[in-house]
Design an enzyme around this catalytic site. Structure first.
Site, PDB file in Angstrom:
ATOM      1  N   MET A  18      40.850  45.837  41.212  1.00 11.05           N
ATOM      2  CA  MET A  18      39.814  45.388  40.291  1.00 11.05           C
ATOM      3  C   MET A  18      38.613  44.893  41.073  1.00 11.05           C
ATOM      4  O   MET A  18      38.689  43.868  41.759  1.00 11.05           O
ATOM      5  CB  MET A  18      40.359  44.276  39.384  1.00 11.05           C
ATOM      6  CG  MET A  18      41.407  44.739  38.404  1.00 11.05           C
ATOM      7  SD  MET A  18      42.125  43.341  37.475  1.00 11.05           S
ATOM      8  CE  MET A  18      43.404  42.810  38.625  1.00 11.05           C
ATOM      9  N   ILE A  27      48.131  40.603  41.888  1.00 10.68           N
ATOM     10  CA  ILE A  27      48.007  40.162  43.270  1.00 10.68           C
ATOM     11  C   ILE A  27      46.609  39.603  43.513  1.00 10.68           C
ATOM     12  O   ILE A  27      45.611  40.283  43.257  1.00 10.68           O
ATOM     13  CB  ILE A  27      48.283  41.340  44.228  1.00 10.68           C
ATOM     14  CG1 ILE A  27      49.671  41.919  43.951  1.00 10.68           C
ATOM     15  CG2 ILE A  27      48.155  40.898  45.680  1.00 10.68           C
ATOM     16  CD1 ILE A  27      49.948  43.215  44.685  1.00 10.68           C
ATOM     17  N   GLY A  73      38.262  39.074  41.114  1.00 14.06           N
ATOM     18  CA  GLY A  73      38.715  40.145  41.987  1.00 14.06           C
ATOM     19  C   GLY A  73      40.175  40.069  42.390  1.00 14.06           C
ATOM     20  O   GLY A  73      40.635  39.042  42.841  1.00 14.06           O
ATOM     21  N   SER A  74      40.922  41.173  42.237  1.00 19.23           N
ATOM     22  CA  SER A  74      42.300  41.217  42.685  1.00 19.23           C
ATOM     23  C   SER A  74      42.865  42.612  42.443  1.00 19.23           C
ATOM     24  O   SER A  74      42.122  43.577  42.313  1.00 19.23           O
ATOM     25  CB  SER A  74      43.148  40.162  41.972  1.00 19.23           C
ATOM     26  OG  SER A  74      43.361  40.516  40.638  1.00 19.23           O
ATOM     27  N   ARG A  75      44.206  42.685  42.361  1.00 24.03           N
ATOM     28  CA  ARG A  75      44.885  43.963  42.176  1.00 24.03           C
ATOM     29  C   ARG A  75      46.009  43.784  41.173  1.00 24.03           C
ATOM     30  O   ARG A  75      46.638  42.715  41.115  1.00 24.03           O
ATOM     31  CB  ARG A  75      45.464  44.422  43.515  1.00 24.03           C
ATOM     32  CG  ARG A  75      45.588  45.922  43.673  1.00 24.03           C
ATOM     33  CD  ARG A  75      46.100  46.257  45.069  1.00 24.03           C
ATOM     34  NE  ARG A  75      47.548  46.297  45.126  1.00 24.03           N
ATOM     35  CZ  ARG A  75      48.249  46.210  46.253  1.00 24.03           C
ATOM     36  NH1 ARG A  75      47.644  46.003  47.395  1.00 24.03           N
ATOM     37  NH2 ARG A  75      49.568  46.282  46.213  1.00 24.03           N
TER      38      ARG A  75
END
Length: 226
Positions: free
Chosen positions: A93, A145, A175-177
């Site tokens: 993301m 994550i 922001g991350s995954r």
């Protein structure tokens, strides 16, 4: 229950409830600074609006196609790999993407686990060691994550909750995954995405499960109370 203030009616987009708490400090500071230091006040107000925009929460319509797995997040597919007998699909993301996470498949939450860790960039290969929240559905697992700047993961479900495909299950700030470890019956041939593809949470189909495989998987999943 929504805690959005009356001001939310003026926004051209809906946001998650937590966004108002994050935007409150820069908004108030900006309002105080405007008469005395206009550039600073404008910058702080812009920061508050930007925070709200980052946490936007648009409606999504899951595809009306049986036995499909949808993307858990908006962004770019950054991981497609085998883990034992299962496949993992990860979505990175970016800061401009919607950061609301959605259930790839219908199911009942077995467990929500938080694991502390590092805060490397979410697109880095070492980000698997980052802080993360795992939402275990038994048949599959969703892992959110954290990235180097994202340290606020907010699951909105808990053990025992039942969700439908495409339902909201939480959000993450800045922001991350989001990775989904697919059910064991999903094969490489059933994947519809590859690394580099752009996806939308709750709408983009990442895999198609055959009716036979899905039925077999459901019958083999142990009952939560046994």
């Amino acid at each position: 229950m929504s805690r959005a203030p009356p001001l939310s009616r003026l926004l051209p987009f809906p946001v998650v409830d937590a966004a108002w708490d994050l935007a409150l400090v820069p908004a108030l500071a900006g309002a105080v600074a405007l008469p005395f230091l206009p550039p600073v006040g404008v910058a702080l107000v812009a920061l508050a609006v930007g925070t709200l925009w980052f946490h936007r929460d648009p409606e999504r319509e899951p595809p009306d196609v049986a036995e499909t797995v949808v993307a858990p997040a908006d962004g770019t597919v950054s991981v497609v790999r085998e883990e034992g007998s299962r496949l993992r699909v990860g979505v990175f993301m970016n800061v401009t993407d919607v950061h609301v996470n959605r259930a790839p498949l219908a199911g009942e939450v077995r467990e929500v686990r938080h694991r502390p860790g590092a805060n490397r960039p979410a697109f880095d290969k070492e980000s698997d060691r980052n802080e993360q929240v795992a939402i275990d559905f038994g048949d599959y697992e969703l892992l959110v994550i954290a990235g180097w700047f994202a340290r606020r993961i907010h699951p909105s479900v808990e053990a025992g909750d039942r969700v439908e495909r495409g339902d909201r299950v939480g959000h993450v700030s800045f922001g991350s995954r989001a990775d989904v470890v697919l059910p064991a019956d999903v094969t490489r041939e059933e994947l519809l995405v590859t690394e580099g593809d752009s996806v939308r949470a709750g709408e983009t189909i990442v895999a198609e499960r055959s009716a036979v495989s899905a039925s077999s998987s459901a019958s083999e999943t142990p009952d939560a109370e046994t």
